[in-house]
Design a protein around this motif. Structure first.
Motif, PDB file in Angstrom:
ATOM      1  N   SER A  65       0.806  -1.220   0.000  1.00 32.25           N
ATOM      2  CA  SER A  65       0.000   0.000   0.000  1.00 32.25           C
ATOM      3  C   SER A  65       0.840   1.271   0.000  1.00 32.25           C
ATOM      4  CB  SER A  65      -0.935   0.008   1.209  1.00 32.25           C
ATOM      5  OG  SER A  65      -0.194   0.214   2.393  1.00 32.25           O
ATOM      6  N   GLU A  66       2.139   1.141   0.232  1.00 31.44           N
ATOM      7  CA  GLU A  66       3.036   2.302   0.353  1.00 31.44           C
ATOM      8  C   GLU A  66       2.491   3.318   1.358  1.00 31.44           C
ATOM      9  OE1 GLU A  66       6.126   2.905  -0.623  1.00 31.44           O
ATOM     10  OE2 GLU A  66       6.304   1.042  -1.754  1.00 31.44           O
ATOM     11  N   GLY A  67       2.002   2.807   2.488  1.00 24.62           N
ATOM     12  CA  GLY A  67       1.545   3.669   3.576  1.00 24.62           C
ATOM     13  C   GLY A  67       0.102   4.132   3.473  1.00 24.62           C
ATOM     14  N   THR A  68      -0.605   3.729   2.441  1.00 21.74           N
ATOM     15  CA  THR A  68      -2.004   4.133   2.279  1.00 21.74           C
ATOM     16  C   THR A  68      -2.921   3.033   2.791  1.00 21.74           C
ATOM     17  OG1 THR A  68      -2.271   3.191   0.064  1.00 21.74           O
ATOM     18  CG2 THR A  68      -1.355   5.426   0.200  1.00 21.74           C
ATOM     19  N   SER A  69      -4.215   3.265   2.726  1.00 21.14           N
ATOM     20  CA  SER A  69      -5.180   2.256   3.196  1.00 21.14           C
ATOM     21  C   SER A  69      -5.835   1.510   2.033  1.00 21.14           C
ATOM     22  CB  SER A  69      -6.242   2.922   4.068  1.00 21.14           C
ATOM     23  OG  SER A  69      -6.918   3.914   3.328  1.00 21.14           O
ATOM     24  N   TYR A  70      -5.259   1.621   0.839  1.00 24.00           N
ATOM     25  CA  TYR A  70      -5.761   0.877  -0.315  1.00 24.00           C
ATOM     26  C   TYR A  70      -4.605   0.115  -0.959  1.00 24.00           C
ATOM     27  CZ  TYR A  70      -3.809   4.650  -3.207  1.00 24.00           C
ATOM     28  OH  TYR A  70      -2.976   5.543  -3.809  1.00 24.00           O
ATOM     29  N   ALA A  71      -4.924  -0.770  -1.873  1.00 24.01           N
ATOM     30  CA  ALA A  71      -3.913  -1.613  -2.513  1.00 24.01           C
ATOM     31  C   ALA A  71      -3.235  -0.842  -3.647  1.00 24.01           C
ATOM     32  CB  ALA A  71      -4.546  -2.900  -3.029  1.00 24.01           C
ATOM     33  N   ARG A  72      -2.330   0.045  -3.271  1.00 29.14           N
ATOM     34  CA  ARG A  72      -1.655   0.883  -4.272  1.00 29.14           C
ATOM     35  C   ARG A  72      -0.948   0.035  -5.327  1.00 29.14           C
ATOM     36  NH1 ARG A  72       1.851   6.193  -2.896  1.00 29.14           N
ATOM     37  NH2 ARG A  72       1.888   6.987  -5.020  1.00 29.14           N
ATOM     38  N   TYR A  73      -0.226  -0.984  -4.883  1.00 27.46           N
ATOM     39  CA  TYR A  73       0.399  -1.955  -5.779  1.00 27.46           C
ATOM     40  C   TYR A  73      -0.132  -3.326  -5.385  1.00 27.46           C
ATOM     41  CZ  TYR A  73       3.584   1.913  -6.603  1.00 27.46           C
ATOM     42  OH  TYR A  73       4.111   3.136  -6.908  1.00 27.46           O
ATOM     43  N   ALA A  74      -0.599  -4.067  -6.367  1.00 25.98           N
ATOM     44  CA  ALA A  74      -1.175  -5.388  -6.071  1.00 25.98           C
ATOM     45  C   ALA A  74      -0.842  -6.359  -7.189  1.00 25.98           C
ATOM     46  CB  ALA A  74      -2.689  -5.274  -5.898  1.00 25.98           C
ATOM     47  N   ALA A  75      -0.749  -7.613  -6.818  1.00 24.40           N
ATOM     48  CA  ALA A  75      -0.498  -8.670  -7.809  1.00 24.40           C
ATOM     49  C   ALA A  75      -1.271  -9.909  -7.395  1.00 24.40           C
ATOM     50  CB  ALA A  75       0.988  -8.984  -7.880  1.00 24.40           C
TER      51      ALA A  75
END
Length: 185
Positions: A65-75
């Protein structure tokens, strides 16, 4: 370049929640927010992420998430649950690798040494090989039924039959090798 990952947290969601998550990765999720500060790429280029699994399914989604509350990067990761177990239990990983290596050896031996589309593996040969591998620490353990199941699942074999003393492998037609007349293996 492929980025190395370390899974810091594993979250398991019920099927309905997992489906919503999978279809809406860019929405905020409390389970990501809870660990957001730990989900980042460090100075060595290692992504510290979260593995999100679905109850009853082997696949999962890696999230950074790079510190966020969403899946900023996902695989999407096929076989994620199994990979997570292998990572959590090194002894399970070692057992699986040892079994796979042993099966692979005998698949190659059977295909190369077949006669008339069949190959016989005496249990005495198998037991000696297992004993050597365990002694040399190439294998941590052995499970005969799992070994037979693994052979049965290989495309090289149409049938795996056992007796008290041996395993007889019927080679699948596409793997049967023509023998030169007068030559035997």
């Amino acid at each position: 370049m492929v980025q190395p990952w370390e899974v810091e947290h594993v979250v398991e969601l019920p099927p309905g929640e997992f489906r919503v998550f999978k279809e809406h990765l860019l929405e905020d999720y409390p389970f990501i927010a809870e660990h957001a500060q730990e989900l980042h790429t460090d100075g060595h280029g290692i992504a510290h992420g979260m593995l999100v699994l679905c109850e009853g399914i082997d696949d999962g989604i890696l999230v950074n998430s790079e510190g966020t509350s969403y899946a900023r990067y996902a695989a999407y990761l096929s076989g994620a649950r199994t990979l997570s177990l292998m990572n959590r239990y090194p002894s399970l990983h070692d057992f699986c690798v040892g079994m796979d290596n042993l099966v692979e050896k005998y698949v190659q031996q059977a295909v190369a040494g077949q006669e008339d589309g069949g190959f016989t593996l005496p249990y005495s040969n198998l037991d000696a090989e297992v004993e050597r591998r365990v002694y040399d620490e190439d294998m941590v353990n052995f499970d005969r039924q799992l070994f037979l199941d693994m052979l049965s699942e290989r495309p090289e074999f149409d049938e795996v039959e056992t007796t008290q003393n041996e395993i007889y492998l019927t080679i699948a037609p596409e793997f049967v090798q023509e023998q030169t007349p007068g030559m035997s293996m």
